[in-house]
Design a protein around this motif. Structure first.
Motif, PDB file in Angstrom:
ATOM      1  N   TRP A  17      -5.077   9.691  -0.806  1.00 25.09           N
ATOM      2  CA  TRP A  17      -5.227   8.579  -1.737  1.00 25.09           C
ATOM      3  C   TRP A  17      -4.538   7.360  -1.134  1.00 25.09           C
ATOM      4  N   ILE A  18      -5.306   6.272  -0.960  1.00 26.87           N
ATOM      5  CA  ILE A  18      -4.746   5.005  -0.475  1.00 26.87           C
ATOM      6  C   ILE A  18      -4.709   4.056  -1.671  1.00 26.87           C
ATOM      7  N   GLY A  19      -3.494   3.786  -2.152  1.00 25.01           N
ATOM      8  CA  GLY A  19      -3.355   2.992  -3.368  1.00 25.01           C
ATOM      9  C   GLY A  19      -2.828   1.590  -3.102  1.00 25.01           C
ATOM     10  N   THR A  20      -3.449   0.613  -3.746  1.00 22.04           N
ATOM     11  CA  THR A  20      -2.971  -0.771  -3.736  1.00 22.04           C
ATOM     12  C   THR A  20      -2.771  -1.212  -5.181  1.00 22.04           C
ATOM     13  N   LYS A  21      -2.354  -2.463  -5.335  1.00 23.75           N
ATOM     14  CA  LYS A  21      -2.149  -2.990  -6.688  1.00 23.75           C
ATOM     15  C   LYS A  21      -3.468  -3.029  -7.455  1.00 23.75           C
ATOM     16  N   GLU A  22      -4.554  -3.238  -6.747  1.00 21.25           N
ATOM     17  CA  GLU A  22      -5.850  -3.398  -7.399  1.00 21.25           C
ATOM     18  C   GLU A  22      -6.531  -2.058  -7.703  1.00 21.25           C
ATOM     19  N   ARG A  23      -6.474  -1.086  -6.768  1.00 20.93           N
ATOM     20  CA  ARG A  23      -7.209   0.169  -6.973  1.00 20.93           C
ATOM     21  C   ARG A  23      -6.660   1.262  -6.050  1.00 20.93           C
ATOM     22  N   THR A  24      -7.170   2.478  -6.262  1.00 19.91           N
ATOM     23  CA  THR A  24      -6.804   3.620  -5.429  1.00 19.91           C
ATOM     24  C   THR A  24      -8.072   4.254  -4.864  1.00 19.91           C
TER      25      THR A  24
ATOM     26  N   VAL B  33       0.846  -1.193   0.000  1.00 15.89           N
ATOM     27  CA  VAL B  33       0.000   0.000   0.000  1.00 15.89           C
ATOM     28  C   VAL B  33       0.885   1.247   0.000  1.00 15.89           C
ATOM     29  N   ARG B  34       0.386   2.303  -0.624  1.00 19.53           N
ATOM     30  CA  ARG B  34       1.101   3.585  -0.611  1.00 19.53           C
ATOM     31  C   ARG B  34       0.097   4.693  -0.239  1.00 19.53           C
ATOM     32  N   LEU B  35       0.599   5.732   0.393  1.00 13.86           N
ATOM     33  CA  LEU B  35      -0.228   6.868   0.806  1.00 13.86           C
ATOM     34  C   LEU B  35       0.220   8.114   0.053  1.00 13.86           C
ATOM     35  N   THR B  36      -0.741   8.759  -0.619  1.00 16.92           N
ATOM     36  CA  THR B  36      -0.452   9.992  -1.350  1.00 16.92           C
ATOM     37  C   THR B  36      -1.330  11.096  -0.780  1.00 16.92           C
ATOM     38  N   PHE B  37      -0.717  12.197  -0.354  1.00 17.62           N
ATOM     39  CA  PHE B  37      -1.456  13.307   0.253  1.00 17.62           C
ATOM     40  C   PHE B  37      -1.634  14.417  -0.779  1.00 17.62           C
TER      41      PHE B  37
END
Length: 309
Positions: free
Chosen positions: A241-248, A229-233
């Motif tokens: 934005w909480i992004g995974t391999k499947e969706r954001t 998971v990655r977090l984009t502010f």
């Protein structure tokens, strides 16, 4: 026969003196009842005329309007006589109190009256009549009329203590219970993710430091299912934005109720963190291996304390 040398009809000098002397020497004759009454009345009239004083007018009969208009209004206990009063209905705590109160008294004085009736301190009163009653204005200025209903909201000191004491005790018990709980990182639901160990591509951490959010997404972390998971502010859009391999997932920061975190045992330079997306803990979205230097910046940004660059 007139004296020689004196014209007819004129008295000679000394006649008045003689008459006065004779009158003085003559014995006083007692006055009868009629004469005495007439003499007394004449003397009274002469006395009043000499002083220029008019006799008082007779008192008005009991039903005369002029007599009633001269009577000033009285006042209830605690007020001065002669002030115009209004009938008020003071309503507090579902109880009505009928009082008479001076129309030219201020809102502050009305609060003191309410205090004497209810025991409610003025500082804890909200007095309302077509809105909040100003303390510095009179009832006349805010156009209070007789029969007006004055609503009072507030609690006595005893009421406040009675309500708050059990609540404070409950909060203390909850806090003590929380302290007795085992650390989050030891709980079974989190162990299955943490036991995988630290991700190889996790961002480096700086223990004991606090830094602003980086301009790039925070990446290399795990979510609860063990996926990356990655977090984009997105500060300009007020979104996380909480992004995974499947969706954001693009979440408005105002929709996030809370952010909690705890150091990972044995790796205190990293935290496990949860974003509360709903009303209960069941809505927590967990993220593991968050570098410790960004924890405070994440909380401040999401909960409304913006980071400026």
């Amino acid at each position: 026969m007139a004296a020689a040398g004196a014209p007819d009809g004129m008295e000679e000098p000394g006649m008045d003196t003689e008459a006065e002397t004779v009158a003085a020497e003559a014995p006083a004759r007692p006055l009868n009842c009629v004469e005495a009454e007439a003499a007394a009345g004449a003397a009274a009239e002469d006395s009043c005329a000499a002083r220029g004083v008019l006799q008082p007018a007779p008192a008005q009969p009991p039903g005369d309007p002029a007599a009633q208009a001269s009577v000033s209004n009285g006042e209830d206990a605690g007020g001065g006589a002669g002030r115009e009063l209004v009938d008020l209905k003071i309503i507090w705590n579902k109880t009505k109190h009928d009082v008479k109160f001076p129309l030219d008294s201020t809102g502050s004085e009305l609060k003191q009256k309410i205090h004497s009736i209810t025991g409610l301190p003025p500082a804890m009163q909200k007095v309302m009549y077509k809105g909040l009653v100003p303390e510095d204005k009179t009832l006349r200025e805010i156009k209070v009329t007789s029969g007006a209903k004055i609503m009072v909201v507030g609690s006595t000191i005893n009421d406040v203590l009675a309500v708050n004491t059990p609540k404070d005790a409950a909060q203390q018990d909850a806090k003590a219970e929380e302290n007795r709980k085992e650390p989050l990182c030891r709980q079974k639901q989190h162990r299955k993710v943490l036991d995988k160990g630290k991700p190889e591509d996790v961002m480096p951490s700086v223990k004991g430091a606090q830094e602003r959010l980086p301009t790039v997404p925070l990446s290399g972390m795990y979510n609860k299912s063990g996926g990356k998971v990655r977090l984009t502010f997105k500060l300009e859009q007020d979104q996380l934005w909480i992004g995974t391999k499947e969706r954001t997932e693009k979440l408005p920061m105002g929709s996030i109720k809370n952010v909690v975190s705890e150091p990972i045992e044995g790796h205190e330079d990293y935290h496990m963190m949860a974003f509360q997306l709903g009303p209960t803990e069941a809505s927590y979205y967990w993220v593991y291996w968050v570098p410790t230097q960004y924890v405070d910046a994440i909380k401040d940004t999401v909960l409304g304390k913006w980071q400026y660059f």
